[in-house]
Design a protein around this motif. Structure first.
Motif, PDB file in Angstrom:
ATOM      1  N   LEU A  47       9.563   9.011  -1.522  1.00 30.69           N
ATOM      2  CA  LEU A  47      10.439   9.517  -2.580  1.00 30.69           C
ATOM      3  C   LEU A  47      10.591   8.424  -3.623  1.00 30.69           C
ATOM      4  O   LEU A  47      10.986   7.301  -3.297  1.00 30.69           O
ATOM      5  N   ASP A  48      10.263   8.748  -4.876  1.00 31.25           N
ATOM      6  CA  ASP A  48      10.329   7.739  -5.940  1.00 31.25           C
ATOM      7  C   ASP A  48      10.558   8.450  -7.266  1.00 31.25           C
ATOM      8  O   ASP A  48       9.966   9.505  -7.512  1.00 31.25           O
ATOM      9  N   ASN A  49      11.388   7.856  -8.121  1.00 29.39           N
ATOM     10  CA  ASN A  49      11.606   8.459  -9.439  1.00 29.39           C
ATOM     11  C   ASN A  49      10.688   7.876 -10.516  1.00 29.39           C
ATOM     12  O   ASN A  49      10.781   8.242 -11.688  1.00 29.39           O
ATOM     13  N   LEU A  50       9.791   6.947 -10.110  1.00 27.54           N
ATOM     14  CA  LEU A  50       8.778   6.349 -10.996  1.00 27.54           C
ATOM     15  C   LEU A  50       9.394   5.543 -12.138  1.00 27.54           C
ATOM     16  O   LEU A  50       8.731   5.295 -13.146  1.00 27.54           O
ATOM     17  N   SER A  51      10.636   5.094 -11.988  1.00 30.04           N
ATOM     18  CA  SER A  51      11.281   4.328 -13.055  1.00 30.04           C
ATOM     19  C   SER A  51      10.726   2.914 -13.165  1.00 30.04           C
ATOM     20  O   SER A  51      10.790   2.298 -14.231  1.00 30.04           O
ATOM     21  N   LYS A  54       4.155   3.276 -11.205  1.00 30.60           N
ATOM     22  CA  LYS A  54       3.288   4.270 -11.834  1.00 30.60           C
ATOM     23  C   LYS A  54       2.794   5.289 -10.804  1.00 30.60           C
ATOM     24  O   LYS A  54       2.551   4.949  -9.644  1.00 30.60           O
ATOM     25  N   HIS A  55       2.612   6.518 -11.273  1.00 25.15           N
ATOM     26  CA  HIS A  55       2.107   7.577 -10.401  1.00 25.15           C
ATOM     27  C   HIS A  55       0.705   7.241  -9.896  1.00 25.15           C
ATOM     28  O   HIS A  55       0.300   7.688  -8.814  1.00 25.15           O
ATOM     29  N   PHE A  71       4.221  12.879  -1.239  1.00 24.32           N
ATOM     30  CA  PHE A  71       5.021  12.255  -2.308  1.00 24.32           C
ATOM     31  C   PHE A  71       5.925  13.279  -2.968  1.00 24.32           C
ATOM     32  O   PHE A  71       5.505  14.400  -3.270  1.00 24.32           O
ATOM     33  N   LYS A  73       8.662  13.394  -6.242  1.00 21.95           N
ATOM     34  CA  LYS A  73       9.294  12.697  -7.361  1.00 21.95           C
ATOM     35  C   LYS A  73      10.760  13.098  -7.420  1.00 21.95           C
ATOM     36  O   LYS A  73      11.097  14.281  -7.477  1.00 21.95           O
ATOM     37  N   GLY A  74      11.641  12.108  -7.389  1.00 24.36           N
ATOM     38  CA  GLY A  74      13.056  12.411  -7.444  1.00 24.36           C
ATOM     39  C   GLY A  74      13.893  11.156  -7.328  1.00 24.36           C
ATOM     40  O   GLY A  74      13.381  10.069  -7.029  1.00 24.36           O
ATOM     41  N   ASP A  75      15.179  11.293  -7.568  1.00 25.68           N
ATOM     42  CA  ASP A  75      16.111  10.170  -7.593  1.00 25.68           C
ATOM     43  C   ASP A  75      16.969  10.190  -6.327  1.00 25.68           C
ATOM     44  O   ASP A  75      17.522  11.236  -5.959  1.00 25.68           O
TER      45      ASP A  75
END
Length: 353
Positions: A47-51, A54-55, A71, A73-75
């Motif tokens: 779980l990663d918001n990519l802030s 990189k994807h 994977f 994508k989320g906060d």
């Protein structure tokens, strides 16, 4: 007989196979942990918001592992999302990396760090409580110690973080203490990192800072590749052999294997909360690291000495005995390995441009 032994092996593998959530799992440390845990046979969900990553890291992990990790994508501050992931993927253990990590940035914008790091950790723990998932490995930091009162630093060293970043790490540790005191079902390991460096030996994943690097080795590597003109050495008049600061640099793959050891430790009878240093137990000066990197890269690395930075200290390195006594873990890779793997990663990135 062979078929029976194979069956026993599969039973053992399945017994120790964990469904693990890595929050912030596409970041520098998290991505390397994803490799180690997947190769050990565990099922990893990221779980990663990519802030701060990189994807494209997901594609690189796929090349290393031969399959694409799960994977999302989320906060992590979205508690309902974390709760849904825990249920959907039958998660039994969480390794929490998600959070901001620049000391300097935290001084300039402390509210950003308290918002991300503290609220994020509380959200994850709340979701775990709701789902009755109670095995947790926390990515803490040696910054909780502040200026060393003695060396090497062991886990009993007084705690005095000197930046909002370090204070968020300590505050989360205090939350974890209260949590395990309130519910004996929790099993928690907080890993206090020293200075992660290096990269996976494939050259496919490594430290990829946004803008000018804050840490020494990525700065050196960018000077070596020609992206930056020269290395700035902040102070050469410390009470060390060559006058430059000394730090405990640990290979990121050793660090990743420390997380695997922590998860295995949680599966054994152990204390509810374990605080454990991850470091090599020895220090290296800025100039010594520079010389080693010149050898690894076969390039001269120009530098200039400037004034000390406020808050910098002469020496800081770990006593990592507890990690070996409790988890059977100790660092294996040398400073030479760290420099060579970092350079391989830097060269692979340069070839893509």
């Amino acid at each position: 007989m062979q078929s029976f032994l194979r069956w026993v092996g599969l039973v053992i593998l399945e017994t120790f196979r964990l469904n693990i959530l890595l929050t912030g799992g596409l970041g520098y440390v998290g991505s390397h942990v994803a490799v180690v845990l997947t190769e050990a046979g565990h099922q990893v969900t990221i779980l990663d918001n990519l802030s701060n990553c990189k994807h494209a890291v997901l594609d690189r992990l796929t090349k290393i592992l031969g399959k694409e990790p799960t994977f999302i994508k989320g906060d992590v501050r979205e508690t309902s999302l974390v709760e849904s992931i825990l249920k959907t993927h039958s998660i039994d253990s969480v390794v929490h990396f998600a959070g901001l990590k620049s000391v300097g940035e935290s001084v300039l914008d402390p509210m950003l760090y308290y918002n991300n790091n503290l609220i994020g950790a509380i959200s994850v723990l709340k979701a775990m409580q709701l789902c009755r998932v109670k095995k947790f490995v926390f990515s803490s930091s040696a910054t909780v110690y502040g200026s060393p009162q003695y060396l090497p630093i062991d886990e009993m060293h007084p705690l005095n973080p000197e930046s909002p970043y370090g204070k968020t790490k300590l505050q989360i540790e205090l939350i974890l203490r209260d949590l395990v005191a309130s519910d004996s079902g929790w099993k928690v390991v907080a890993l206090r990192y020293f200075n992660p460096v290096g990269a996976h030996d494939s050259g496919l994943i490594g430290e990829e800072p946004n803008g000018t690097p804050n840490n020494l080795m990525p700065y050196i590597s960018q000077v070596a590749i020609g992206a930056l003109k020269r290395l700035k050495i902040f102070g050469s008049d410390y009470e060390t052999l060559d006058g430059t600061g000394i730090r405990d640099y640990i290979h990121v793959m050793d660090l990743a294997e420390g997380h695997q050891a922590a998860l295995e430790y949680l599966s054994e009878p152990s204390e509810p909360l374990s605080i454990i240093n991850l470091g090599t137990g020895y220090g290296c000066s800025v100039l010594d690291l520079l010389k080693l990197y010149e050898i690894a890269s076969s390039r001269r690395i120009p530098f200039e000495v400037t004034e000390r930075r406020p808050g910098d200290i002469a020496s800081c390195y770990a006593n990592a005995d507890k990690a070996f006594k409790r988890m059977g873990w100790k660092s294996k890779r040398s400073l030479k390995n760290m420099c060579e793997d970092s350079w391989k990663w830097q060269m692979s990135q340069a070839l893509k441009k």
